[in-house]
Design an enzyme around this catalytic site. Structure first.
Site, PDB file in Angstrom:
ATOM      1  CG  ASP A 210      -9.018   7.653  -3.637  1.00  0.00           C
ATOM      2  OD1 ASP A 210      -7.881   8.195  -4.345  1.00  0.00           O
ATOM      3  OD2 ASP A 210      -8.869   6.317  -2.556  1.00  0.00           O
ATOM      4  CD  GLN A 213      -4.461   2.509  -6.936  1.00  0.00           C
ATOM      5  OE1 GLN A 213      -3.802   2.742  -8.639  1.00  0.00           O
ATOM      6  NE2 GLN A 213      -3.580   2.592  -6.177  1.00  0.00           N
ATOM      7  CE  LYS A 236      -1.425   5.245  -4.571  1.00  0.00           C
ATOM      8  NZ  LYS A 236      -0.290   4.383  -3.936  1.00  0.00           N
TER       9      LYS A 236
END
Length: 416
Positions: A210, A213, A236
């Site tokens: 993932d 971030q 993001k």
């Protein structure tokens, strides 16, 4: 199609005040106070170049992709596929291995339903770290319910780092898939995903990383990481909502059945059967978020113009400042102090509920996140129901950190 420029940003000598001025929303006030936006881990703000790119598409080029030979259709297809190429370059992968989708949640579900579901059986194991976002937990729970496989948890250490020794010991022959975040959305922990994926590969374990971030905040070289799947979310990384991508190894994409059926993902359809399109289009049924991906392409241009190494350095500097100031506050507890950490601080103040503090901070114009951050199992590990989370981006300033800390001290006094 001509996208707005990024104003000739010098990626070596960055004028951060000039960069900040590229973000219109940061000029507004909230409750009569200058906005201090510290929720970029939730969603990043958009530079004018992205907003203008989306606006320009709808004003001058709007048409569907891959369905028309007229000029507008050709322009729309060109810019949509151009965004794929830009994102592929950004991640250092091949464009024909990059599935464009709505974001990391969809991307991981695609792996779950098209790769894991047809392969896993009773007795197989999916290994998941304690610090995962729900998007990298719930899809695997749905898979094990239908296959008889099981989930095992790779635990963390008290400072918020992944227990690598325990993780590697847990990579037994039953484990078929490892799901791990590159950067924790709660703790800020930066996991050594290259090393982790190398160890998994030695044992024949497929890996899903993932990258939600990580991609907005640091240089990401997916080819060097050596994973099987890597997911990113556009909103993001200064792009529009409803955009993102799944990178997968070519052999996986070739073997995986489609997740969703419809138009565009086919070569030929009859009532006797369907011949599917080649990857990645095989997984892109229906009309995509074309304007969104135009914006994401502009966001990639913007971030590359600033320079991801510069972004990482700036955010590391802001993190150090904020951490130093918060540690001066009596009764404040920070969750996650890994040696390598992204610009995220989750914390609690003794005697104050996270939601109460967040509400009082908002009255001072300071936007932070409060709650469980889609990471219930992680907060259970720390024995808390919720935290506040301040997350920083390169467009934040040291003055905003001072304003945040002053607002936090004022809120504490109000709560007695």
């Amino acid at each position: 199609m001509n996208l707005p420029s990024t104003h000739g940003i010098d990626a070596v000598h960055v004028d951060w005040a000039r960069i900040r001025a590229d973000f219109p929303l940061l000029e507004r006030t909230v409750n009569g106070k200058p906005l201090v936006y510290l929720d970029s881990a939730n969603t990043g703000q958009k530079p004018a170049a992205v907003i203008e790119a989306v606006d320009d598409f709808y004003r001058r080029h709007n048409a569907n992709v891959s369905r028309a030979v007229h000029t507008l259709g050709s322009e729309a297809t060109e810019v949509y596929e151009g965004a794929r190429k830009k994102l592929a370059r950004f991640l250092n992968v091949r464009a024909d291995e990059l599935v464009l989708c709505s974001g990391t949640t969809f991307a991981i579900n695609l792996v779950a339903y098209s790769w894991a579901l047809p392969r896993l059986r009773s007795g197989d194991v999916i290994l998941v770290s304690r610090m995962e976002h729900h998007a990298n937990i719930v899809p695997w729970q749905l898979v094990v319910q239908r296959t008889g496989a099981e989930i095992r948890v790779a635990e963390i250490l008290p400072d918020g780092t992944l227990d690598l020794a325990a993780l590697y010991a847990a990579m037994t022959s039953e484990v078929k898939l490892l799901a791990v975040t590159h950067v924790s959305n709660v703790l800020g922990t930066v996991n050594p995903v290259r090393e982790i994926c190398r160890e998994a590969r030695k044992r024949g374990i497929a890996t899903v990383v993932d990258g939600s971030q990580a991609a907005p905040h640091r240089p990401v070289d997916v080819a060097a990481i050596g994973c099987d799947f890597y997911a990113v979310t556009g909103h993001k990384m200064c792009g529009p909502t409803g955009t993102g991508a799944l990178w997968a190894r070519r052999e996986h994409l070739a073997a995986m059945p489609p997740f969703i059926g419809g138009g565009e993902m086919i070569k030929e359809v009859s009532f006797d059967g369907t011949v599917f399109n080649d990857p990645p289009h095989k997984f892109e049924a229906g009309t995509p978020n074309i304007a969104g991906f135009v914006g994401l392409g502009a966001a990639v241009d913007y971030l590359e113009g600033v320079g991801l190494a510069n972004v990482e350095a700036r955010e590391t500097e802001l993190l150090a400042h904020a951490t130093e100031e918060l540690k001066k506050i009596d009764g404040l507890r920070i969750f996650g102090e890994a040696p390598e950490k992204a610009a995220v601080i989750s914390f609690l103040v003794e005697g104050a509920h996270a939601h109460d503090l967040a509400t009082l901070l908002d009255l001072e114009g300071v936007a932070v996140r409060s709650g469980q951050h889609c990471a219930h199992p992680l907060l259970q590990y720390f024995g808390v129901a919720a935290t506040l989370r301040a997350s920083f981006a390169f467009y934040n300033t040291h003055e905003e950190i001072e304003a945040f800390v002053a607002a936090l001290n004022k809120a504490r006094k109000l709560l007695g």
